[in-house]
Write a protein that holds these residues in place. Structure first.
Motif, PDB file in Angstrom:
ATOM      1  N   GLU A  10       0.834  -1.204   0.000  1.00  0.00           N
ATOM      2  CA  GLU A  10       0.000   0.000   0.000  1.00  0.00           C
ATOM      3  C   GLU A  10       0.866   1.251   0.000  1.00  0.00           C
ATOM      4  OE1 GLU A  10      -3.959  -1.674   2.389  1.00  0.00           O
ATOM      5  OE2 GLU A  10      -2.615  -0.236   3.348  1.00  0.00           O
ATOM      6  N   LEU A  14       0.069   2.833  -3.587  1.00  0.00           N
ATOM      7  CA  LEU A  14      -1.077   3.732  -3.472  1.00  0.00           C
ATOM      8  C   LEU A  14      -0.636   5.188  -3.466  1.00  0.00           C
ATOM      9  CD1 LEU A  14      -3.448   1.965  -0.895  1.00  0.00           C
ATOM     10  CD2 LEU A  14      -3.410   1.795  -3.395  1.00  0.00           C
ATOM     11  N   ARG A  85     -15.316   1.129  -6.318  1.00  0.00           N
ATOM     12  CA  ARG A  85     -14.034   0.441  -6.483  1.00  0.00           C
ATOM     13  C   ARG A  85     -13.346   0.863  -7.779  1.00  0.00           C
ATOM     14  NH1 ARG A  85     -14.998  -5.755  -6.086  1.00  0.00           N
ATOM     15  NH2 ARG A  85     -12.814  -5.701  -6.707  1.00  0.00           N
ATOM     16  N   THR A  86     -14.115   1.049  -8.836  1.00  0.00           N
ATOM     17  CA  THR A  86     -13.534   1.505 -10.106  1.00  0.00           C
ATOM     18  C   THR A  86     -12.841   2.851  -9.930  1.00  0.00           C
ATOM     19  OG1 THR A  86     -15.180   0.304 -11.429  1.00  0.00           O
ATOM     20  CG2 THR A  86     -14.058   2.167 -12.483  1.00  0.00           C
ATOM     21  N   LYS A  89      -9.644   2.489  -7.607  1.00  0.00           N
ATOM     22  CA  LYS A  89      -8.509   1.855  -8.291  1.00  0.00           C
ATOM     23  C   LYS A  89      -7.846   2.844  -9.259  1.00  0.00           C
ATOM     24  CE  LYS A  89      -8.745  -2.485  -9.498  1.00  0.00           C
ATOM     25  NZ  LYS A  89      -7.588  -3.119  -8.828  1.00  0.00           N
ATOM     26  N   ARG A  92      -5.811   5.296  -7.432  1.00  0.00           N
ATOM     27  CA  ARG A  92      -4.801   4.670  -6.575  1.00  0.00           C
ATOM     28  C   ARG A  92      -5.073   4.953  -5.095  1.00  0.00           C
ATOM     29  NH1 ARG A  92      -0.242   7.545  -8.198  1.00  0.00           N
ATOM     30  NH2 ARG A  92       0.941   6.490  -6.558  1.00  0.00           N
ATOM     31  N   ASN A  94      -7.394   3.521  -1.552  1.00  0.00           N
ATOM     32  CA  ASN A  94      -7.505   2.204  -0.939  1.00  0.00           C
ATOM     33  C   ASN A  94      -8.824   1.538  -1.324  1.00  0.00           C
ATOM     34  OD1 ASN A  94      -7.751  -0.024   0.961  1.00  0.00           O
ATOM     35  ND2 ASN A  94      -6.018   0.930   2.022  1.00  0.00           N
ATOM     36  N   GLU A  95      -8.727   0.568  -2.211  1.00  0.00           N
ATOM     37  CA  GLU A  95      -9.909  -0.108  -2.731  1.00  0.00           C
ATOM     38  C   GLU A  95     -10.610  -0.937  -1.655  1.00  0.00           C
ATOM     39  OE1 GLU A  95     -11.051  -3.047  -6.499  1.00  0.00           O
ATOM     40  OE2 GLU A  95      -9.018  -2.234  -6.291  1.00  0.00           O
ATOM     41  N   ASP A  96      -9.851  -1.535  -0.744  1.00  0.00           N
ATOM     42  CA  ASP A  96     -10.454  -2.352   0.319  1.00  0.00           C
ATOM     43  C   ASP A  96     -11.288  -1.504   1.270  1.00  0.00           C
ATOM     44  OD1 ASP A  96      -9.236  -4.695  -0.646  1.00  0.00           O
ATOM     45  OD2 ASP A  96      -7.405  -4.287   0.485  1.00  0.00           O
ATOM     46  N   GLU A  99     -14.469  -0.441  -0.576  1.00  0.00           N
ATOM     47  CA  GLU A  99     -15.431  -1.529  -0.684  1.00  0.00           C
ATOM     48  C   GLU A  99     -16.134  -1.785   0.641  1.00  0.00           C
ATOM     49  OE1 GLU A  99     -15.681  -6.049  -2.512  1.00  0.00           O
ATOM     50  OE2 GLU A  99     -13.773  -5.333  -1.705  1.00  0.00           O
ATOM     51  N   GLU A 177     -11.572   7.911   0.485  1.00  0.00           N
ATOM     52  CA  GLU A 177     -12.328   6.707   0.154  1.00  0.00           C
ATOM     53  C   GLU A 177     -13.790   6.849   0.573  1.00  0.00           C
ATOM     54  OE1 GLU A 177      -8.020   5.618   0.426  1.00  0.00           O
ATOM     55  OE2 GLU A 177      -9.392   6.784   1.681  1.00  0.00           O
TER      56      GLU A 177
END
Length: 342
Positions: A10, A14, A85-86, A89, A92, A94-96, A99, A177
């Motif tokens: 990360e 990221l 999420r798109t 990503k 860059r 944090n996708e987690d 989500e 996020e």
């Protein structure tokens, strides 16, 4: 450990303004997973929870639809997650974390969508975002809560923006996020609600004003692509100060939202059915307020927490119901059944 490697990645890949899972905090410290980061653990706890599973039988717009292809609160949640999420990503971020917030953002919704929320709001300070936070903090996991990270809980609490500006200082999520989910929620519902309304023959695609489709596009896919690209590109141009969108496109999105309110959400067929939902929620809330000892988990939670106000218990129980369970419970309490001596 794999988790440590993921945390280090990360920092390596990221964006500097992305929220790093290693920095995340929980109210109750616990032993960390060897494989998953804290945000991955949070995502999984939400996904495997009972409140999440109940979303599949809660109304999005159309009350207890018999058709297989209308959205429910769960399919809405999954579409928000995909869009969010798109964006995360591409930026860059944090996708987690994104989500996890997306999957948990609507856990506090009532049966029959905003119609049910309208009734419970009259009982006090109810708001589905606050109730979503209450679900993950106290109600889920048999009254123990999910012990999610503060970053996920903040995003859940502040996901709803209503008619407030995209950037409203003092009422913004603490993470970028969380801001992504805030706008992804809007992008998802204005597009899938339009598609469902067309399927229900309430409106036609060609009814949408050309001033809107000229900017956003004709099809659902074109609209989502336009909105998502605008968020990504404008946020980069704005140097990640906030998750933002080009003003012209943002204005068109809200014009579509207003058009949906006038032609779909407040249309006679939708309002007629949702008013029935309001009646059910109101009757159930008033019944359990007077008969709170009949709430299945009231005594258990009273022993667990030490204090459980009957009014809050009634709100929690009714808000947690699915459409079909609310209807079934209403029939059981209020609809007389014939009987005979055999």
């Amino acid at each position: 450990m794999i988790r440590i490697q993921l945390e280090e990645l990360e920092y390596k890949f990221l964006h500097p303004k992305a929220t790093k899972s290693r920095q995340a905090k929980r109210d109750k410290e616990e032993k960390e997973c060897d494989v998953r980061t804290k945000f991955q653990v949070d995502r999984d706890r939400i996904l495997h929870s009972k409140p999440f599973r109940r979303l599949k039988h809660k109304t999005q717009v159309f009350l207890s639809p018999e058709g297989d292809h209308y959205r429910t609160r769960m399919t809405h949640t999954l579409e928000v997650s995909q869009i969010a999420r798109t964006i995360a990503k591409a930026l860059r971020l944090n996708e987690d974390l994104t989500e996890a917030i997306a999957l948990g953002h609507d856990l506090g919704h009532t049966p029959f969508g905003h119609a049910g929320e309208f009734i419970l709001r009259e009982s006090g300070s109810y708001h589905h975002a606050k109730q979503s936070l209450r679900v993950v903090e106290k109600l889920a996991n048999d009254g123990k809560g999910l012990n999610l990270t503060k970053e996920v809980k903040d995003g859940i609490l502040k996901h709803s923006k209503g008619k407030s500006p995209l950037v409203a200082e003092g009422n913004m999520p603490k993470t970028l996020e969380g801001e992504i989910v805030r706008i992804a929620d809007k992008i998802a519902y204005i597009n899938h609600d339009l598609e469902d309304a067309v399927r229900a023959k309430i409106v036609r695609y060609e009814d949408v004003p050309k001033s809107i489709t000229k900017i956003l596009g004709e099809t659902k896919s074109e609209k989502i692509k336009t909105l998502v690209k605008s968020v990504i590109n404008t946020t980069i141009e704005n140097e990640y100060k906030h998750i933002v969108m080009e003003e012209k496109i943002y204005k068109a999105m809200y014009e579509l939202r207003d058009w949906l309110f006038e032609n779909v959400y407040l249309s006679e067929p939708v309002v007629k059915e949702l008013n029935k939902g309001k009646g059910i929620v109101k009757a159930l809330y008033e019944y359990y307020l007077e008969n709170y000892e009949e709430i299945p988990y009231y005594e258990k939670y009273l022993n667990l927490w030490g204090k459980y106000d009957p009014k809050q218990a009634a709100v929690d129980y009714v808000a947690g119901m699915t459409d079909r369970f609310a209807i079934k419970t209403y029939e059981k309490i209020f609809i007389p059944k014939g009987w005979a001596i055999i």
